[in-house]
Scaffold this active site. Structure first.
Site, PDB file in Angstrom:
ATOM      1  N   HIS A 197       0.841  -1.198   0.000  1.00 43.39           N
ATOM      2  CA  HIS A 197       0.000   0.000   0.000  1.00 43.39           C
ATOM      3  C   HIS A 197       0.872   1.243   0.000  1.00 43.39           C
ATOM      4  CE1 HIS A 197       0.781  -1.013   4.226  1.00 43.39           C
ATOM      5  NE2 HIS A 197       0.757   0.293   4.455  1.00 43.39           N
ATOM      6  N   HIS A 219       0.799   5.481   1.028  1.00 46.65           N
ATOM      7  CA  HIS A 219       0.149   6.540   1.802  1.00 46.65           C
ATOM      8  C   HIS A 219       0.187   7.835   0.993  1.00 46.65           C
ATOM      9  CE1 HIS A 219       0.580   4.395   5.806  1.00 46.65           C
ATOM     10  NE2 HIS A 219       1.489   3.765   5.099  1.00 46.65           N
TER      11      HIS A 219
HETATM   12  P1  AMP Z   1       2.211   0.724   7.214  1.00 47.22           P
HETATM   13  O1  AMP Z   1       2.011  -0.764   7.065  1.00 47.22           O
HETATM   14  O2  AMP Z   1       3.167   1.027   8.314  1.00 47.22           O
HETATM   15  O3  AMP Z   1       2.571   1.408   5.942  1.00 47.22           O
HETATM   16  O4  AMP Z   1       0.867   1.388   7.683  1.00 47.22           O
HETATM   17  C1  AMP Z   1      -0.381   0.781   7.745  1.00 47.22           C
HETATM   18  C2  AMP Z   1      -1.392   1.880   7.860  1.00 47.22           C
HETATM   19  O5  AMP Z   1      -2.658   1.268   7.832  1.00 47.22           O
HETATM   20  C3  AMP Z   1      -1.317   2.724   9.140  1.00 47.22           C
HETATM   21  O6  AMP Z   1      -1.206   4.089   8.757  1.00 47.22           O
HETATM   22  C4  AMP Z   1      -2.637   2.437   9.845  1.00 47.22           C
HETATM   23  O7  AMP Z   1      -3.147   3.578  10.463  1.00 47.22           O
HETATM   24  C5  AMP Z   1      -3.509   1.973   8.701  1.00 47.22           C
HETATM   25  N1  AMP Z   1      -4.579   1.043   9.036  1.00 47.22           N
HETATM   26  C6  AMP Z   1      -4.495  -0.060   9.827  1.00 47.22           C
HETATM   27  N2  AMP Z   1      -5.688  -0.706   9.858  1.00 47.22           N
HETATM   28  C7  AMP Z   1      -6.521   0.000   9.061  1.00 47.22           C
HETATM   29  C8  AMP Z   1      -7.894  -0.148   8.681  1.00 47.22           C
HETATM   30  N3  AMP Z   1      -8.651  -1.159   9.143  1.00 47.22           N
HETATM   31  N4  AMP Z   1      -8.438   0.773   7.852  1.00 47.22           N
HETATM   32  C9  AMP Z   1      -7.692   1.803   7.400  1.00 47.22           C
HETATM   33  N5  AMP Z   1      -6.405   2.007   7.717  1.00 47.22           N
HETATM   34  C10 AMP Z   1      -5.824   1.120   8.540  1.00 47.22           C
END
Ligand code: AMP
Length: 144
Positions: free
Chosen positions: A104, A106
């Site tokens: 993913h 951001h």
């Molecule tokens: P990363 O894997 O560190 O790039 O970040 C994962 C991102 O997913 C974080 O910013 C979390 O706040 C976000 N996140 C985790 N669970 C959910 C969810 N159920 N819906 C939306 N965002 C999420």
């Protein structure tokens, strides 16, 4: 050696529709939804549908479909949230800051002089997330 994809992750469940999200946009390649723990107003995630753990095992053809969408969402988010700039971030493996093991990106609106909030901390109110999804959807000109 990079670990392999594990389908037991929260974004895989969102992609299957087993867990809800504040969806902004979806096509055959990707889904776009609001980050529930935003680091800034309008923090949005772009999640390719193809299974990959992160950038390290991603198929280049998937990245080619994501790049134009990233740009579209960045432009729309800057407009929708009145941002001064946009940070695009992407984390790989725990040491790289990754917490959810499905590729993913951001898209984080930035405001002059405002530092980012901590990564992955502090759940946003669902009404706020729904309103932000609506604003971004309108800016994208997308329909659900
Ligand atoms: P990363 O894997 O560190 O790039 O970040 C994962 C991102 O997913 C974080 O910013 C979390 O706040 C976000 N996140 C985790 N669970 C959910 C969810 N159920 N819906 C939306 N965002 C999420």
């Amino acid at each position: 050696m990079t670990a392999s994809y594990d389908a037991d992750n929260i974004f895989a469940k969102i992609l299957l529709g087993d867990i809800p999200c504040h969806k902004v946009f979806e096509d055959e390649n990707a889904i776009v939804f609001m980050d529930v723990m935003p680091q800034s107003v309008g923090h949005t995630l772009i999640v390719p549908k193809a299974e990959s753990r992160n950038l390290l095992d991603a198929d280049p053809s998937v990245l080619a479909t994501v790049a134009p969408l990233l740009r579209r969402v960045a432009v729309a988010a800057k407009q929708a949230f009145g941002a001064d700039g946009i940070s695009v971030m992407q984390f790989n493996e725990a040491a790289g800051g990754q917490t959810v093991y499905h590729l993913h990106f951001h898209v984080i609106p930035r405001y002059e002089g405002v530092p980012l909030q901590a990564h992955g901390r502090g759940m946003e109110d669902h009404g706020v997330l729904a309103a932000n999804a609506e604003k971004l959807r309108a800016a994208l000109g997308a329909t659900e």
